[in-house]
Design an enzyme around this catalytic site. Structure first.
Site, PDB file in Angstrom:
ATOM      1  N   ASP A 244       0.872  -1.160   0.000  1.00 19.34           N
ATOM      2  CA  ASP A 244       0.000   0.000   0.000  1.00 19.34           C
ATOM      3  C   ASP A 244       0.923   1.227   0.000  1.00 19.34           C
ATOM      4  OD1 ASP A 244      -2.067   1.765   0.025  1.00 19.34           O
ATOM      5  OD2 ASP A 244      -3.153   0.808   1.670  1.00 19.34           O
TER       6      ASP A 244
HETATM    7  C1  BGC Z   1      -5.026   3.248  -0.019  1.00 22.36           C
HETATM    8  C2  BGC Z   1      -5.033   2.222  -1.159  1.00 22.36           C
HETATM    9  C3  BGC Z   1      -4.801   2.919  -2.472  1.00 22.36           C
HETATM   10  C4  BGC Z   1      -3.497   3.701  -2.394  1.00 22.36           C
HETATM   11  C5  BGC Z   1      -3.170   4.443  -3.669  1.00 22.36           C
HETATM   12  C6  BGC Z   1      -3.808   4.126  -0.064  1.00 22.36           C
HETATM   13  O1  BGC Z   1      -3.899   5.159   0.856  1.00 22.36           O
HETATM   14  O2  BGC Z   1      -5.110   2.573   1.219  1.00 22.36           O
HETATM   15  O3  BGC Z   1      -6.253   1.529  -1.187  1.00 22.36           O
HETATM   16  O4  BGC Z   1      -4.796   1.993  -3.518  1.00 22.36           O
HETATM   17  O5  BGC Z   1      -3.577   4.646  -1.349  1.00 22.36           O
HETATM   18  O6  BGC Z   1      -4.038   5.502  -3.854  1.00 22.36           O
END
Ligand code: BGC
Length: 820
Positions: A244
């Site tokens: 993530d």
């Molecule tokens: C989220 C993810 C997301 C990523 C990219 C993170 O803060 O938890 O679900 O894919 O950001 O935007």
């Protein structure tokens, strides 16, 4: 050709293509030195990995996810189809519909040059307070796995990768970067890992995303046991594992823990730091190679590695995104109450009320945000569907207390100038939000030359009164409305946290008396001053606006008067972006503002009141027995209002069944989302959702699986042969309909260590009035298994069960014994 022969040939073809892919991956790996390998795994920028032309590797592009494909630009200037929220998709209880959603998303991804969709989210609805509840499917792992597998199959059939996320146990937002979720092996296996396992088995995802949180003391981006031993080892997952965003914290920990790509770049725990770790002897180069192989295999699958056959040589037929968004929305709406056939609407007049009826909330906040090129609100949808002169609208109650990004009524464009005031370039501004990341600047503009951005145009008010204008962003701004300059100063970070200036509330800067229908000129000038050492240059600010605020009692009285004069009243109630979003959890389940008062006043004025609930996750509906009908519409996507009109008028029946129990917070058995001393203990064990409500002996407002259509069903017979179940039913109503037959498995002798019953299968079926229909479902072996912690293995629990078929967990129509 016999079926077996066809399958045999296909399998042979697949094995051949896989061998070719692996050969191309090995050849490409052989062409890379350590620095190139380490750089590849570290990410190039916010959304991409570097291209390596020396081995024919294109830059892999990733994007959120899950209800649309935003692309690499976070702006309304690059619109995307917005489907209903993930919980809505699950509410249709139809993996085939999820597959079709996936096909559309792959089409969107290809249109935007995206290879990897950062979706689906398959965490569970453990607590109704979870801020990202709207983004996950269900409280039930089996339903989650089936919907997720359909979605992944669809996206990947379009040659685009998925990253099933967030692996694992990322079920709340509070302290999400640091929380240690303490979960027993059995609970992980039976609940939180189960959807991932099912999706790996059924749909072979090309990626997973490891979560921010820690599980049992080990960061998920470093979780060798869960990633390498369980997902890769036991399940045979052969895709790539991306962190993530910013979740990777340790170079050696992550690479040893099976993390292939640490995103975003260029600042990363991989890249140079990884190459150094190999040179220092802290990491074996073979471990880096294994990660690079996974990334190259991904590239091969999505057609980004020269010489490797793409996994999908022939793309699916084009999909009409708006039509599909509308179909999914009406299939997802859950009619939880319908007294005296209040719905579908009879001929007559309709009084529509609620701020969200005019400004619908079609999607949830955070990384799941996309920018649809249009939104059909309930007011738009009903205006188009009802005869002229039969619909009135009042605001009734407005829960939005904040300025919103300038949108409806504004016509804006951005003019970029250099320090001498010369125009460098211009761009359309579909909303008041300007956001240009990296090189994504209007033609003719560079970060070196850009000095000011003038966001200018007109605003035509839809209401007379005092309008408020405001600014979101940091730096120097000049705000002018209708010839008067109201602000000419610098906005500085609030509480030393620049993050809050981007994602926090905008600052009100002007109050202006305006007349409905009379356009005025507006302009917001921003002087850009980006620090030279910023890793990613981002120009971001917004012009914001709020309608005149009227006396709340007067608004309610006006709505009640309109309701009293109409044949039917329709109230749309909603949550706001401050209530449901990524980044924080909820603290209560109440509808914000005066919306409960509005419903009560309207219901008192008109017994034929229909309430439409526009919320991504459960809210309390304390007046629910005082109104004629309640329809849950989730975050319904860009065509929500059109779908609402389809359902209210009866052109289509609402197709949804609750994928999650709805009840009051005070009664909900599992609610805790706030860690204590950094730890969140999943002490409820396997008892979440309906499993917990049943064990606690409490009655929710609306049970799991519940949802009414516009016809009636009689369950006629249930036949069990081995683990194959046949249910015969009949449409005993007066119109065509679709039923979701739900199968629950209950141990014959209650076992306190297991739930009273659990979902073991389901199938949708359609029938004309009076017609019989039949569904056949084979119960999965896993439905009879528990995780034996002592043995570290699944254990098949032999004995007697009761199989219960019905319309919800509480509306069980027919049962049969089953012994295994
Ligand atoms: C989220 C993810 C997301 C990523 C990219 C993170 O803060 O938890 O679900 O894919 O950001 O935007």
């Amino acid at each position: 050709m016999t079926e077996t022969a066809a399958t045999g040939t296909e399998a042979h073809g697949e094995a051949h293509a896989e061998a070719e892919t692996e050969a191309a991956v090995e050849a490409a790996l052989g062409g890379l030195d350590l620095d190139a390998k380490a750089r590849l795994l570290g990410g190039r920028d916010m959304w991409t990995l570097p291209a390596l032309p020396e081995i024919g590797l294109d830059s892999l592009v990733m994007s959120d996810g899950p209800i649309g494909v935003r692309g690499t630009r976070w702006t309304a200037a690059d619109p995307s189809v917005a489907l209903p929220s993930p919980t809505a998709l699950a509410a249709a209880w139809d993996p085939e519909l999820a597959r079709r959603a996936g096909v559309l998303l792959a089409q969107e991804a290809r249109r935007k040059g995206v290879h990897v969709l950062l979706a689906p989210t398959v965490n569970l609805h453990r607590s109704p307070l979870g801020g990202r509840h709207f983004e996950a499917y269900s409280e039930d792992p089996y339903l989650t796995g089936r919907i997720g597998a359909g979605y992944v199959t669809g996206v990947q059939s379009g040659g685009v990768a998925t990253t099933v996320k967030h692996f694992a146990a990322n079920d709340a937002e509070t302290d999400r970067f640091t929380v240690n979720n303490v979960v027993s092996d059995r609970v992980l296996r039976e609940l939180y890992l189960a959807p991932f396992e099912a999706i790996v088995a059924e749909a072979r995802p090309w990626g997973i995303m490891t979560a921010y949180n820690t599980v049992n003391g080990v960061r998920m981006t470093e979780h060798h046991h869960l990633v390498n031993e369980i997902a890769r080892g036991e399940w045979g997952f052969d895709g790539f594992n991306v962190s993530d965003w910013t979740a990777a914290r340790s170079t050696t920990g992550a690479i040893e823990g099976g993390l292939d790509a640490a995103m975003p770049g260029p600042r990363s725990v991989y890249g140079e730091a990884l190459a150094r770790a190999v040179r220092d002897g802290r990491v074996a180069e073979a471990t880096v190679d294994a990660a690079v192989r996974n990334v190259l295999r991904l590239a091969a699958r999505v057609g980004a590695l020269r010489g490797a056959p793409p996994a999908v040589p022939c793309l699916p037929a084009p999909v009409d995104g708006a039509a599909l968004a509308r179909e999914i929305a009406r299939r997802s709406f859950v009619l939880v109450r319908n007294e005296n056939g209040a719905l579908p609407l009879k001929a007559g007049t309709v009084a529509l009320t609620g701020a969200a009826a005019r400004d619908a909330r079609v999607l949830g906040g955070g990384s799941a945000t996309v920018f649809p090129d249009h939104v059909v609100s309930p007011l738009d949808g009903l205006t188009a569907a009802l005869p002229e002169g039969t619909l009135t609208y009042t605001v009734g109650a407005d829960p939005n207390t904040e300025l919103a990004v300038a949108g409806r009524g504004f016509t804006l464009r951005a003019v970029c100038r250099d320090a001498d005031g010369r125009t460098l370039g211009t761009a359309d501004a579909p909303s008041g939000h300007v956001q240009w990341m990296g090189d994504d600047l209007p033609d003719g503009v560079t970060h070196d030359t850009l000095h000011t951005v003038d966001l200018t145009g007109t605003f035509t008010p839809r209401e007379s009164g005092t309008h408020t204008f405001g600014i979101k962003g940091l730096g120097a701004f000049t705000l002018t409305v209708d010839g008067t300059t109201y602000f000419d100063d610098v906005q500085r970070p609030v509480k030393d946290d620049p993050f809050l200036s981007f994602f926090g509330a905008p600052e009100p800067r002007a109050e202006v008396e305006l007349t409905a229908g009379r356009p005025v000129e507006v302009s917001l000038r921003h002087t850009v001053a980006l620090p030279d050492d910023m890793p990613l240059k981002v120009v971001t600010f917004a012009l914001c606006h709020a309608e005149p605020v009227r006396d709340p009692d007067e608004l309610i009285a006006e709505a009640a008067r309109a309701a009293g004069a109409a044949d039917t009243a329709v109230v749309v109630v909603a949550t706001t972006e401050r209530v449901e979003s990524e980044g924080f959890d909820r603290t209560d389940l109440r509808l914000p503002g005066r919306q409960d008062d509005l419903v009560r006043a309207v219901a008192a004025a008109n017994p034929n009141t229909v309430v439409v609930v526009n919320a991504g996750s459960p809210v309390e509906l304390p007046w629910r027995d005082e109104v004629a009908a309640v329809l849950l519409t989730w975050f319904p996507g860009q065509e929500g209002g059109a779908a609402l009109a389809d359902v209210l008028t009866g052109a289509h029946e609402p197709g949804g069944r609750l994928p999650t129990t709805w009840g009051a917070l005070a009664d909900a058995p599992v609610t805790q989302v706030v860690p204590e001393d950094g730890e969140l203990h999943y002490t409820e064990g396997v008892f979440i959702g309906y499993r917990a409500w049943e064990r606690a002996g409490r009655t929710p407002a609306y049970p799991f699986g519940h949802g009414l259509g516009y016809t009636d069903w009689t369950y006629e017979s249930l036949q069990v042969t081995g683990t194959t179940v046949k249910v015969r039913l009949r449409n005993t109503g007066d119109r065509h309909g679709r039923e979701v037959v739900q199968l629950y498995l209950a141990p014959a002798a209650p076992d306190p260590a297991r739930p009273a019953r659990w979902l073991a299968g389901f199938a949708g079926v359609e029938a004309a009035p009076g017609e019989r229909a039949e569904v056949t479902v084979t119960l999965p072996r896993r439905a009879f298994e528990v995780w034996d912690e002592a043995a570290g293995a699944w254990s098949f629990v032999k004995g007697s069960y009761e199989l219960q078929a019905g319309r919800s967990i509480t509306d069980r129509r027919i049962t049969a014994p089953i012994t295994v």
